[in-house]
Design a protein around this motif. Structure first.
Motif, PDB file in Angstrom:
ATOM      1  N   LEU A   5      10.638  -2.862  -1.495  1.00  0.00           N
ATOM      2  CA  LEU A   5       9.458  -3.717  -1.611  1.00  0.00           C
ATOM      3  C   LEU A   5       9.690  -4.839  -2.615  1.00  0.00           C
ATOM      4  O   LEU A   5       9.354  -5.992  -2.348  1.00  0.00           O
ATOM      5  CB  LEU A   5       8.219  -2.906  -1.995  1.00  0.00           C
ATOM      6  CG  LEU A   5       6.929  -3.714  -2.119  1.00  0.00           C
ATOM      7  CD1 LEU A   5       6.591  -4.427  -0.806  1.00  0.00           C
ATOM      8  CD2 LEU A   5       5.778  -2.809  -2.542  1.00  0.00           C
ATOM      9  N   ALA A  17       7.512  -6.854   3.767  1.00  0.00           N
ATOM     10  CA  ALA A  17       6.596  -6.311   2.757  1.00  0.00           C
ATOM     11  C   ALA A  17       5.427  -5.605   3.436  1.00  0.00           C
ATOM     12  O   ALA A  17       5.052  -4.493   3.033  1.00  0.00           O
ATOM     13  CB  ALA A  17       6.095  -7.425   1.843  1.00  0.00           C
ATOM     14  N   LEU A  20       6.695  -2.286   4.908  1.00  0.00           N
ATOM     15  CA  LEU A  20       6.961  -1.288   3.861  1.00  0.00           C
ATOM     16  C   LEU A  20       5.658  -0.705   3.315  1.00  0.00           C
ATOM     17  O   LEU A  20       5.555   0.512   3.105  1.00  0.00           O
ATOM     18  CB  LEU A  20       7.784  -1.905   2.735  1.00  0.00           C
ATOM     19  CG  LEU A  20       9.230  -2.253   3.103  1.00  0.00           C
ATOM     20  CD1 LEU A  20       9.860  -3.115   2.012  1.00  0.00           C
ATOM     21  CD2 LEU A  20      10.046  -0.988   3.328  1.00  0.00           C
ATOM     22  N   LEU A  21       4.678  -1.561   3.089  1.00  0.00           N
ATOM     23  CA  LEU A  21       3.386  -1.079   2.597  1.00  0.00           C
ATOM     24  C   LEU A  21       2.696  -0.207   3.642  1.00  0.00           C
ATOM     25  O   LEU A  21       2.122   0.836   3.310  1.00  0.00           O
ATOM     26  CB  LEU A  21       2.495  -2.252   2.187  1.00  0.00           C
ATOM     27  CG  LEU A  21       2.948  -2.982   0.923  1.00  0.00           C
ATOM     28  CD1 LEU A  21       2.248  -4.316   0.789  1.00  0.00           C
ATOM     29  CD2 LEU A  21       2.715  -2.120  -0.310  1.00  0.00           C
ATOM     30  N   ALA A  25       5.017   2.456   1.066  1.00  0.00           N
ATOM     31  CA  ALA A  25       5.582   1.959  -0.194  1.00  0.00           C
ATOM     32  C   ALA A  25       4.429   1.658  -1.153  1.00  0.00           C
ATOM     33  O   ALA A  25       3.361   1.220  -0.742  1.00  0.00           O
ATOM     34  CB  ALA A  25       6.411   0.703   0.035  1.00  0.00           C
ATOM     35  N   ALA A  27       2.756  -0.462  -4.067  1.00  0.00           N
ATOM     36  CA  ALA A  27       2.792  -1.746  -4.768  1.00  0.00           C
ATOM     37  C   ALA A  27       2.592  -1.542  -6.261  1.00  0.00           C
ATOM     38  O   ALA A  27       3.151  -2.280  -7.077  1.00  0.00           O
ATOM     39  CB  ALA A  27       1.730  -2.686  -4.214  1.00  0.00           C
ATOM     40  N   CYS A  30       5.639  -1.283  -8.899  1.00  0.00           N
ATOM     41  CA  CYS A  30       6.828  -1.901  -8.324  1.00  0.00           C
ATOM     42  C   CYS A  30       7.083  -3.223  -9.040  1.00  0.00           C
ATOM     43  O   CYS A  30       6.172  -4.027  -9.217  1.00  0.00           O
ATOM     44  CB  CYS A  30       6.607  -2.117  -6.825  1.00  0.00           C
ATOM     45  SG  CYS A  30       8.067  -2.709  -5.965  1.00  0.00           S
TER      46      CYS A  30
END
Length: 108
Positions: A5, A17, A20-21, A25, A27, A30
């Motif tokens: 990310l 992005a 991945l979210l 993933a 945020a 990160c």
């Protein structure tokens, strides 16, 4: 440590992005270098990435370089990012008495 990310944010790869979210993933926590990914997106004026990160759970109240994301957005005179952060609830969890005058004025 670089994550997929953080690399996507640094490369302004919006599609990656988002994917991945969507896949889970986080945020929060990160970083790009020593700056939270949301602050990085604000600093490079990547409004679309700011929106993606906020939708993916990034905190609008995050700080980087000893300043809040909203401070950086105001400093860069990026009204679109300021609006996104305000809509995402920047400042709502903060004590208004702790704000500096600029943050307090923006929050009001």
């Amino acid at each position: 440590m670089k994550t997929a990310l953080s690399q996507a944010v640094q490369a302004s790869d919006h599609a990656l992005a988002e994917r991945l979210l969507d896949e889970g993933a986080a945020a929060k926590g990160c970083l790009v270098g020593d700056v939270p990914v949301l602050v990085h997106a604000v600093l490079v004026d990547d409004c679309r990435m700011v929106g993606i990160l906020l939708a993916g759970g990034a905190s609008a109240n995050v700080k980087g370089n000893h300043r809040s994301a909203i401070f950086h957005a105001v400093d860069k005179q990026n009204a679109e990012v300021v609006t996104l952060l305000l809509r995402a609830g920047v400042g709502r969890s903060l004590n208004a008495k702790a704000h500096n005058p600029l943050q307090h004025a923006v929050y009001l």
